[in-house]
Design a protein around this motif. Structure first.
Motif, PDB file in Angstrom:
ATOM      1  N   HIS A  19       0.824  -1.209   0.000  1.00 52.82           N
ATOM      2  CA  HIS A  19       0.000   0.000   0.000  1.00 52.82           C
ATOM      3  C   HIS A  19       0.862   1.264   0.000  1.00 52.82           C
ATOM      4  N   THR A  20       2.029   1.197   0.619  1.00 47.19           N
ATOM      5  CA  THR A  20       2.933   2.349   0.598  1.00 47.19           C
ATOM      6  C   THR A  20       3.427   2.626  -0.811  1.00 47.19           C
ATOM      7  N   THR A  50       6.027  13.938   2.548  1.00 48.83           N
ATOM      8  CA  THR A  50       7.410  13.553   2.262  1.00 48.83           C
ATOM      9  C   THR A  50       7.601  12.045   2.380  1.00 48.83           C
ATOM     10  N   GLY A  51       6.990  11.463   3.393  1.00 46.44           N
ATOM     11  CA  GLY A  51       7.100  10.024   3.576  1.00 46.44           C
ATOM     12  C   GLY A  51       8.523   9.598   3.898  1.00 46.44           C
ATOM     13  N   PRO A  73       2.429   6.453  -2.922  1.00 43.34           N
ATOM     14  CA  PRO A  73       3.636   6.913  -2.233  1.00 43.34           C
ATOM     15  C   PRO A  73       3.554   8.299  -1.614  1.00 43.34           C
ATOM     16  N   LYS A  74       2.715   9.189  -2.096  1.00 44.17           N
ATOM     17  CA  LYS A  74       2.693  10.571  -1.594  1.00 44.17           C
ATOM     18  C   LYS A  74       1.440  10.913  -0.802  1.00 44.17           C
ATOM     19  N   THR A  75       0.704   9.899  -0.399  1.00 46.23           N
ATOM     20  CA  THR A  75      -0.548  10.151   0.319  1.00 46.23           C
ATOM     21  C   THR A  75      -0.365  10.192   1.834  1.00 46.23           C
ATOM     22  N   GLY A  76       0.811   9.790   2.305  1.00 44.92           N
ATOM     23  CA  GLY A  76       1.030   9.737   3.746  1.00 44.92           C
ATOM     24  C   GLY A  76       0.486   8.486   4.387  1.00 44.92           C
ATOM     25  N   ALA A 109       1.679  17.874   7.993  1.00 42.23           N
ATOM     26  CA  ALA A 109       1.202  17.575   6.639  1.00 42.23           C
ATOM     27  C   ALA A 109       2.381  17.394   5.685  1.00 42.23           C
ATOM     28  N   THR A 110       3.392  18.254   5.827  1.00 42.54           N
ATOM     29  CA  THR A 110       4.585  18.143   4.979  1.00 42.54           C
ATOM     30  C   THR A 110       5.300  16.820   5.219  1.00 42.54           C
ATOM     31  N   GLU A 111       5.413  16.425   6.482  1.00 38.62           N
ATOM     32  CA  GLU A 111       6.079  15.171   6.810  1.00 38.62           C
ATOM     33  C   GLU A 111       5.320  13.974   6.236  1.00 38.62           C
TER      34      GLU A 111
END
Length: 335
Positions: free
Chosen positions: A160-161, A251-252, A165-168, A246-248
């Motif tokens: 799922h990651t 970023t993942g 990839p950019k959904t957190g 939110a940024t973190e």
């Protein structure tokens, strides 16, 4: 409640919840007393763990307020008194009566537990020859401690990651306040935790592999950022914290670069800091997260006293994988 109280990261603030009416949860069925020692042992464990006045043999663990975390605690407590079974068996046998029968059958044969199994280990690093992300490690094999497969849960989280990839998704966050913080010692405590637990020094690889692998490396430096927001109003500080979180999440993490954890200490007053811990869920579940924070605090408090924290020797995660594979093999043979 008109609405649940929330923490800065949007999760339910359990400490702010009012106490429930009544001291305990009521049993869900007419009371039937335990009929043997095993039923009595199980009922006593549930009664203490779930804070129930009394537990009958037909009462259901989950209807009494049990959940996945309390199930793990219960299984650990049961093991201490010689009752051995797996989490899946509790879900399949949810009453005291059902579980007692199953436990009696299980404990008739000495259980195979992680500490008695050979460690899951892959020693041939050539398996990673076509995995670009692993090249910096396999060219310096002295930096590699262990290499082994993922659990089924880890494989699902990895899928799922990579899919989003950019959904957190699976970027977990803990935000809280600390008073009179010694920032240097707190960062050191987290670094000592990374040194202490193999899983916090673990990288994940999947490119050109038949199945994903995880690698424990010798060293992994804590990504630590110190921020000063003392010149901002309280409203601005909270808004900036939400923006940072939110940024973190966006970023993942690069799963091939351990540690999959980042720490922020944000000074918001002379003697007050916001702490933000970001980590990937492939490393820790909710229960493990609690243990990690308790151990960090124990290490930090010991450092402030000029002492070394007295903590139990951690169990390598690969032992759990060995045990898990043994269970899968046993169930396959039985089927």
């Amino acid at each position: 409640l008109e609405a649940y109280p929330l923490t800065p990261n949007g999760k339910v603030d359990r400490k702010a919840l009012p106490s429930p009416e009544g001291a305990t949860l009521a049993a869900t069925k007419a009371y039937a007393a335990p009929r043997n020692d095993t039923e009595a042992q199980l009922a006593n464990l549930w009664q203490t763990l779930l804070n129930v006045r009394r537990v009958g043999v037909q009462d259901n663990f989950f209807e009494l307020g049990g959940d996945s975390i309390s199930a793990i605690r219960f299984i650990a407590q049961a093991k201490e008194i010689g009752l051995n079974f797996r989490p899946s068996q509790l879900f399949q046998n949810q009453t005291v009566a059902e579980l007692a029968v199953m436990v009696s059958e299980e404990t008739a044969v000495p259980p195979t537990t992680p500490q008695y199994l050979p460690l899951a280990e892959i020693t041939d690093l050539s398996i990673l020859a076509n995995t670009q992300a692993a090249q910096e490690f396999i060219t310096t094999p002295e930096k590699i401690q262990h290499l082994y497969t993922l659990t089924p849960t880890q494989r699902a989280i990895l899928f799922h990651t990579l899919y989003a990839p950019k959904t957190g998704v699976y970027v977990e966050q803990n935000a809280f306040e600390m008073e009179d913080l010694d920032v240097d010692l707190y960062a050191r405590a987290w670094q000592l935790m990374i040194n202490r637990h193999e899983l916090l020094r673990t990288a994940f690889f999947w490119e050109n592999l038949e199945e994903p692998l995880q690698m424990v490396v010798q060293d992994a430096a804590l990504p630590f950022t110190l921020v000063d927001w003392r010149g901002e109003s309280e409203a601005q500080q909270m808004a900036q914290l939400q923006d940072l979180m939110a940024t973190e999440r966006h970023t993942g993490f690069n799963l091939s670069q351990p540690p999959l954890l980042r720490l922020y200490a944000i000074r918001v007053a002379e003697a007050r800091h916001f702490i933000l811990v970001n980590y990937h869920h492939i490393l820790l579940d909710g229960w493990s997260n609690v243990v990690i924070h308790l151990e960090v605090r124990a290490i930090y408090d010991a450092l402030r006293r000029g002492e070394t924290a007295k903590l139990p020797t951690p169990t390598p995660y690969r032992q759990y994988i060995s045990w898990l594979r043994q269970q899968e093999e046993s169930e396959s043979k039985a089927y």
